[in-house]
Design a protein around this motif. Structure first.
Motif, short mmCIF file in Angstrom:
data_model
loop_
_atom_site.label_atom_id
_atom_site.label_comp_id
_atom_site.label_asym_id
_atom_site.label_seq_id
_atom_site.Cartn_x
_atom_site.Cartn_y
_atom_site.Cartn_z
N SER A 165 88.62 -2.24 26.58
CA SER A 165 87.79 -1.15 26.09
C SER A 165 86.34 -1.33 26.52
CB SER A 165 87.85 -1.09 24.56
OG SER A 165 86.95 -0.14 24.07
N LYS A 166 85.71 -0.22 26.93
CA LYS A 166 84.31 -0.24 27.29
C LYS A 166 83.62 0.93 26.61
CE LYS A 166 85.30 -2.16 31.87
NZ LYS A 166 84.84 -3.53 31.55
N THR A 167 82.38 0.71 26.20
CA THR A 167 81.56 1.77 25.64
C THR A 167 80.42 2.05 26.60
OG1 THR A 167 82.09 1.15 23.36
CG2 THR A 167 80.12 2.48 23.70
N LEU A 168 80.28 3.30 27.00
CA LEU A 168 79.26 3.69 27.96
C LEU A 168 78.11 4.36 27.23
CD1 LEU A 168 81.58 5.21 30.74
CD2 LEU A 168 81.11 2.82 30.18
N THR A 192 84.54 -0.39 35.93
CA THR A 192 83.55 -1.34 35.43
C THR A 192 82.71 -0.80 34.28
OG1 THR A 192 81.81 -0.59 36.96
CG2 THR A 192 83.36 -2.28 37.77
N GLY A 193 82.65 0.53 34.16
CA GLY A 193 81.81 1.13 33.13
C GLY A 193 80.35 1.20 33.51
N LYS A 246 83.88 6.29 25.41
CA LYS A 246 84.73 5.12 25.33
C LYS A 246 85.80 5.20 26.43
CE LYS A 246 83.26 3.44 21.19
NZ LYS A 246 82.20 4.43 20.92
#
Length: 307
Positions: free
Chosen positions: A15-18, A53-54, A302
């Motif tokens: 999971s990534k948050t941008l 990579t976000g 997300k």
């Protein structure tokens, strides 16, 4: 949030948050190859991200829009980006350079949604002027104006073969239009409030619609018959997405949940995803479903990536 496990959506665990937008993120879109994510916001900025990579790709831009940007879509080949705005225009820009090739003018109300046809030749737009418009995406010229709705038009979607476009409206209906003739094929009645979201199944045989009445409805696109009413959300529906195999449909609502329904099981709800801090306004899936991105009113995007 725990690991996101959805049958046939894959196992999405990274999971990534941008972060970067300074307003509600209205919409997100993935390029056809799933490598680039585009996001738009009421901060009027368009941001491009590396979906793996976000990391943001280049500087944010606004394509010349003078007020809120509501909708963003990649062309099928991934070279161009279309954006729709409250300034009543649609703009088509180069993904890599940001250069605006075309500004489409003619709507007399906010443009709430835009969608490329599967072959990339046509663009459909939905507006508060009660119309759906079809444009030549290459020339930027108006091809047809589809009249019939008696309320703001909220969303548009092309069938997989590009022969039909569906629209939703504050007049509580969903309408199916022939893209060649511009004539209305079916008017789908049943929702008790404004229709907000619409999506064709991958084979084009089914249409899913979501409404402020909290219902998700399934329709036969050939006959226009309503096949199912799915209830469970406690807030208005905003987003619908089918899986690429057509076996699942996901719906997001103002109740801060995403529900996943299994088509082969009679549209049984097989998963409820929670943990969001605001209304989920958009969901996008890569074609191989190894990437799922969504936005909510916390001004972030997300991303879940298959491990």
């Amino acid at each position: 949030m725990a690991d996101l496990v959805i049958p046939s959506f894959g196992r999405l665990v990274a999971s990534k948050t941008l972060d970067g937008h300074t307003g509600f993120v209205w919409d997100v879109a993935l390029s056809g190859n799933g490598q680039i994510l585009a996001s738009i916001s009421n901060d009027m900025m368009i941001r491009l991200w590396n979906a793996n990579t976000g990391l943001q790709r280049g500087a944010a831009r606004n394509n010349g829009h003078s007020t809120w940007v509501r909708s963003v879509r990649f062309s099928p080949a991934g070279r161009f980006l279309a954006t729709a705005s409250d300034d009543m225009t649609i703009r088509i820009s180069d993904v890599n350079t940001g250069f605006t090739y075309r500004m489409l003018q003619g709507h007399t109300g906010k443009v709430r949604a835009v969608e490329f046809s599967p072959d990339g030749k046509t663009l459909a737009s939905a507006s508060d002027d009660f119309t759906v418009r079809l444009w030549n995406a290459g020339l930027g010229s108006l091809v047809k104006t589809l009249n019939g709705h008696s309320g703001w038009v909220r969303a548009v979607a092309f069938s997989p073969d590009g022969k039909t476009v569906a629209s939703t409206s504050d007049d509580n209906t969903i309408r199916l239009w022939d893209t060649t003739t511009g004539k209305e094929i079916h008017r789908l009645n049943g929702h008790e409030s404004s229709t907000r979201a619409v999506c064709f199944s991958p084979d084009g045989k089914l249409l899913a619609s979501g409404s402020q009445d909290k219902d998700l409805r399934i329709w036969d696109t050939n006959s226009g018959a309503m096949l199912n009413v799915l209830r469970g959300h406690s807030g208005p529906l905003r987003v619908i997405a089918f899986s690429s195999d057509g076996n699942l449909v996901a719906s997001a609502a103002d109740d801060l949940t995403i529900r996943v329904w299994a088509v082969p099981l009679g549209f049984t709800c097989v998963r409820i995803l929670t943990g969001y801090s605001g209304w989920v306004r958009a969901i996008t899936l890569s074609r191989d479903e190894n990437v799922v991105a969504y936005t909510s009113d916390d001004m972030t995007i997300k991303i879940w990536i298959s491990a």
